[in-house]
Design a protein around this motif. Structure first.
Motif, short mmCIF file in Angstrom:
data_model
loop_
_atom_site.label_atom_id
_atom_site.label_comp_id
_atom_site.label_asym_id
_atom_site.label_seq_id
_atom_site.Cartn_x
_atom_site.Cartn_y
_atom_site.Cartn_z
N GLN A 171 0.85 -1.19 0.00
CA GLN A 171 0.00 0.00 0.00
C GLN A 171 0.89 1.25 0.00
O GLN A 171 1.84 1.34 0.79
N ALA A 172 0.59 2.18 -0.89
CA ALA A 172 1.40 3.40 -1.02
C ALA A 172 1.53 4.13 0.31
O ALA A 172 0.54 4.36 1.02
N GLY A 173 2.78 4.47 0.67
CA GLY A 173 3.04 5.22 1.88
C GLY A 173 2.96 4.41 3.16
O GLY A 173 2.91 4.99 4.25
N GLN A 174 3.00 3.07 3.06
CA GLN A 174 2.84 2.24 4.24
C GLN A 174 3.87 1.11 4.27
O GLN A 174 4.34 0.65 3.23
N PRO A 194 7.37 3.18 -0.49
CA PRO A 194 7.62 4.59 -0.12
C PRO A 194 6.73 5.58 -0.87
O PRO A 194 6.27 6.56 -0.28
N ALA A 195 6.53 5.36 -2.19
CA ALA A 195 5.64 6.22 -2.98
C ALA A 195 5.96 7.70 -2.83
O ALA A 195 5.07 8.53 -2.62
N GLY A 196 7.25 8.06 -2.91
CA GLY A 196 7.63 9.46 -2.90
C GLY A 196 8.13 9.99 -1.58
O GLY A 196 8.71 11.09 -1.54
N ALA A 197 7.92 9.26 -0.49
CA ALA A 197 8.40 9.72 0.82
C ALA A 197 9.02 8.54 1.55
O ALA A 197 8.42 7.46 1.60
N LEU A 255 10.19 5.68 4.11
CA LEU A 255 9.53 4.96 5.19
C LEU A 255 10.59 4.26 6.02
O LEU A 255 11.49 3.61 5.47
N GLU A 297 11.35 4.50 -5.85
CA GLU A 297 10.18 3.96 -6.53
C GLU A 297 10.01 2.46 -6.31
O GLU A 297 9.22 1.80 -6.98
N ARG A 313 9.11 -1.25 -4.68
CA ARG A 313 8.07 -1.95 -3.93
C ARG A 313 8.81 -3.10 -3.25
O ARG A 313 9.23 -4.05 -3.91
#
Length: 274
Positions: free
Chosen positions: A34-37, A55-58, A60, A119, A121
């Motif tokens: 899940q994006a951002g999680q 990470p989707a840009g930020a 983690l 980028e 996963r």
């Protein structure tokens, strides 16, 4: 954001009574990416953990996980990470690794907080450890490659072993992935069990509409899960694991238990299964 789910061990007598919903609840890992999680499943099979970080840009960071009751997640654990997405970066301590699609990173016990960026996963696997081995990025060219199967039995495949005694040392984590070749659909057939280790599969590289029929259960009391892309099957030591899929797919296998002997398995021929 960190989300952790606990899965307790299920006895085979209990599994025989389960319908589809209960089988999926206990043995299928859905929605790990899940994006951002960062999403983890903490299992009571050899205290094995699987999960995903997107990470989707930020960035983690995986640091403290309440379920382990340790100062950091890797204080008494080792970790194997597979990047199933685009280029990303993983950092731990004062080290950082750029990971391309299919790269595998091993982090030893005590590596500290782990940060995921870019980028990628990232598929996460982890098992308890008793000593520290060096961190190591392993690219596919450094893996141990095995070619098995036959087009006549629709199970021609390539196995790449990464965290494996022939490639590197670990405490108990063994990890690699299998790629089905064109025209082949069956993975790990004949099926097998290994009572000394648990195993988890992550199906990967599938079309959105494709599915794998993942076989599980006891050899004479088989059950099945219908798995989509980026879904995981948690296989107890008493369960077979095999499957057939629609179209091209891969699966990441990861194990933990009494030994790191990849060949320590008891085969079950198709004629013995029910």
């Amino acid at each position: 954001m960190l989300h952790v789910e606990t899965r307790h061990a299920i006895h085979q007598d209990h599994a025989r009574t389960m319908g589809t919903a209960d089988l999926r609840k206990h043995f299928l890992g859905e929605g790990l990416f899940q994006a951002g999680q960062i999403r983890l499943i903490y299992t009571h099979y050899d205290r094995f953990v699987i999960g995903g970080a997107v990470p989707a840009g930020a960035p983690l960071t995986l640091d403290k996980v309440a379920e382990t009751r340790t100062a950091t997640f890797l204080e008494r654990r080792e970790m194997g990470i597979v990047n199933i997405g685009a280029t990303g970066t993983v950092s731990a301590g004062d080290e950082s690794w750029q990971m391309e699609t299919g790269d595998v990173l091993y982090l030893g016990m005590g590596a500290g907080p782990v940060t995921f960026a870019g980028e990628g996963r990232f598929y996460i696997t982890s098992a308890p450890a008793h000593r520290t081995f060096p961190n190591r990025l392993i690219r596919i060219g450094e893996s141990n490659e095995i070619r098995l199967g036959d087009t006549a039995t629709a199970n021609k495949r390539v196995i790449n072993q990464f965290i494996h005694p022939l490639v590197m040392e670990s405490c108990q984590l063994v990890l690699g992935y299998t790629t089905l070749l064109d025209g082949s659909v069956w993975n790990t057939m004949p099926a097998h069990v290994h009572d000394r280790r648990m195993e988890a599969y992550l199906y990967w590289g599938m079309d959105e509409a494709a599915r794998v029929v993942h076989l599980m259960g006891e050899p004479q009391e088989t059950r099945h899960l219908i798995a989509a892309n980026e879904e995981a099957a948690i296989s107890p030591p008493w369960s077979i694991h095999a499957g057939a899929g629609i179209g091209a797919y891969k699966f990441i296998w990861a194990m933990a238990g009494d030994n790191v002997d990849y060949t320590d398995m008891d085969f079950v021929q198709p004629g013995e299964m029910k």
